[in-house]
Write a protein that holds these residues in place. Structure first.
Motif, mmCIF file in Angstrom:
data_model
loop_
_atom_site.group_PDB
_atom_site.id
_atom_site.type_symbol
_atom_site.label_atom_id
_atom_site.label_comp_id
_atom_site.label_asym_id
_atom_site.label_seq_id
_atom_site.Cartn_x
_atom_site.Cartn_y
_atom_site.Cartn_z
ATOM 1 N N ALA A 106 0.967 -1.267 -0.048
ATOM 2 C CA ALA A 106 0.009 -0.180 -0.030
ATOM 3 C C ALA A 106 0.742 1.172 -0.031
ATOM 4 N N GLN A 107 1.894 1.180 0.905
ATOM 5 C CA GLN A 107 2.773 2.223 0.573
ATOM 6 C C GLN A 107 3.393 2.456 -0.655
ATOM 7 N N LEU A 108 3.943 1.563 -0.998
ATOM 8 C CA LEU A 108 4.525 1.365 -2.506
ATOM 9 C C LEU A 108 3.548 1.849 -3.486
ATOM 10 N N ARG A 109 2.605 1.444 -3.642
ATOM 11 C CA ARG A 109 1.467 1.895 -4.392
ATOM 12 C C ARG A 109 1.500 3.588 -4.293
ATOM 13 N N ARG A 110 1.165 3.933 -3.103
ATOM 14 C CA ARG A 110 0.952 5.470 -2.916
ATOM 15 C C ARG A 110 2.179 6.329 -3.529
ATOM 16 N N LEU A 111 3.416 5.695 -3.146
ATOM 17 C CA LEU A 111 4.687 6.200 -3.645
ATOM 18 C C LEU A 111 4.856 6.236 -5.259
ATOM 19 N N LYS A 112 4.245 5.090 -5.799
ATOM 20 C CA LYS A 112 4.304 5.095 -7.366
ATOM 21 C C LYS A 112 3.346 5.971 -8.047
ATOM 22 N N LYS A 113 2.422 6.513 -7.195
ATOM 23 C CA LYS A 113 1.507 7.538 -7.841
ATOM 24 C C LYS A 113 2.313 8.815 -8.061
ATOM 25 N N ASN A 114 3.273 9.236 -6.952
ATOM 26 C CA ASN A 114 4.250 10.222 -6.966
ATOM 27 C C ASN A 114 5.664 9.841 -7.521
ATOM 28 N N ASP A 115 5.498 8.931 -8.436
ATOM 29 C CA ASP A 115 6.996 8.738 -9.108
ATOM 30 C C ASP A 115 7.875 8.487 -8.130
ATOM 31 N N PHE A 116 7.671 7.574 -7.150
ATOM 32 C CA PHE A 116 8.765 7.087 -6.064
ATOM 33 C C PHE A 116 9.409 8.150 -5.456
ATOM 34 N N GLN A 117 8.606 9.500 -5.443
ATOM 35 C CA GLN A 117 9.201 10.495 -4.634
ATOM 36 C C GLN A 117 8.630 10.623 -3.303
ATOM 37 N N ILE A 118 9.332 10.751 -2.175
ATOM 38 C CA ILE A 118 8.948 10.986 -1.080
ATOM 39 C C ILE A 118 8.391 12.370 -0.677
ATOM 40 N N THR A 119 7.006 12.550 -0.333
ATOM 41 C CA THR A 119 6.648 13.894 -0.198
ATOM 42 C C THR A 119 6.232 13.954 1.465
ATOM 43 N N PRO A 120 6.381 15.331 2.005
ATOM 44 C CA PRO A 120 6.097 15.521 3.348
ATOM 45 C C PRO A 120 4.473 15.143 3.634
ATOM 46 N N HIS A 121 4.193 14.682 4.890
ATOM 47 C CA HIS A 121 2.572 14.726 4.828
ATOM 48 C C HIS A 121 1.920 15.808 4.922
ATOM 49 N N ALA A 122 0.700 15.907 4.454
ATOM 50 C CA ALA A 122 0.047 17.165 4.317
ATOM 51 C C ALA A 122 -0.008 18.271 5.360
ATOM 52 N N LEU A 123 -0.305 17.420 6.516
ATOM 53 C CA LEU A 123 -0.613 18.561 7.815
ATOM 54 C C LEU A 123 0.858 18.771 8.505
ATOM 55 N N THR A 124 1.971 18.488 7.863
ATOM 56 C CA THR A 124 3.126 18.920 8.577
ATOM 57 C C THR A 124 3.342 20.426 8.768
ATOM 58 N N GLY A 125 3.831 20.593 9.920
ATOM 59 C CA GLY A 125 4.137 22.255 10.423
ATOM 60 C C GLY A 125 2.744 22.845 10.787
ATOM 61 N N ARG A 126 1.677 22.034 10.494
ATOM 62 C CA ARG A 126 0.358 23.050 11.186
ATOM 63 C C ARG A 126 0.283 22.572 12.468
#
Length: 180
Positions: free
Chosen positions: A47-67
């Motif tokens: 599941a994690q790898l599928r999510r990363l595959k949608k982003n071309d295997f680029q790690i992106t920060p969590h959407a709520l980071t810094g809030r």
């Protein structure tokens, strides 16, 4: 993957993809990558790898980071804590007891975090200096019985334009009857 023992997730994923690319050669296609094999090599779930595959295997920060939340469990007690800090009370357990008397339900760690981020409110510690007493001895004498002496170097100019240093000694007969 054994050469690099780094635990940076992006580095691990990139390294696994490069290994798979070198093994498959020209047949390699990033869009048809075997997620089961990647799961085995990285230890990540599919599941994690599928999510990363949608982003071309680029790690992106969590959407709520810094809030940060607008109101927290300590929000209603910040005035009391600030007053205590301004008075020099920085012991977190003492502060916790004082605000628990007013209904605070949070933990000691919450208070410690607040104190750490508001250390500028604590006044600087005063340094007490031990009294040093009188530094001079007072004595008295009759006029003409005591002398003051000193010595030093003086530049002497000659008539032909040259100069040289000379050691001088001076001694003065005191007419004042007391010294400090």
């Amino acid at each position: 993957m054994n050469e690099n023992n780094s635990n940076d997730l992006q580095t691990i994923i990139t390294q696994v993809i490069e290994e798979m690319k070198s093994e498959q050669g020209d047949k390699f296609d990033i869009n048809r990558i075997n997620l089961a094999e990647m799961e085995r090599r990285t230890g990540m779930t599919r599941a994690q790898l599928r999510r990363l595959k949608k982003n071309d295997f680029q790690i992106t920060p969590h959407a709520l980071t810094g809030r940060k939340a607008d109101t927290t469990i300590i929000s209603g007690y910040t005035g009391v804590i600030d007053d205590l800090l301004k008075k020099g009370v920085s012991n977190s357990e003492v502060i916790l007891e004082r605000i628990q008397e007013q209904g605070f339900q949070g933990s000691l760690t919450t208070v410690k975090r607040y104190i750490q981020s508001h250390k500028y409110l604590i006044p600087p510690k005063r340094q007490t200096v031990a009294p040093q007493g009188n530094r001079g001895r007072r004595y008295s004498s009759d006029a003409g019985e005591s002398y003051q002496m000193d010595w030093g170097f003086v530049n002497v100019d000659t008539g032909d334009g040259t100069s040289y240093k000379v050691a001088c000694f001076a001694m003065i007969c005191e007419t004042v009857s007391s010294f400090v």
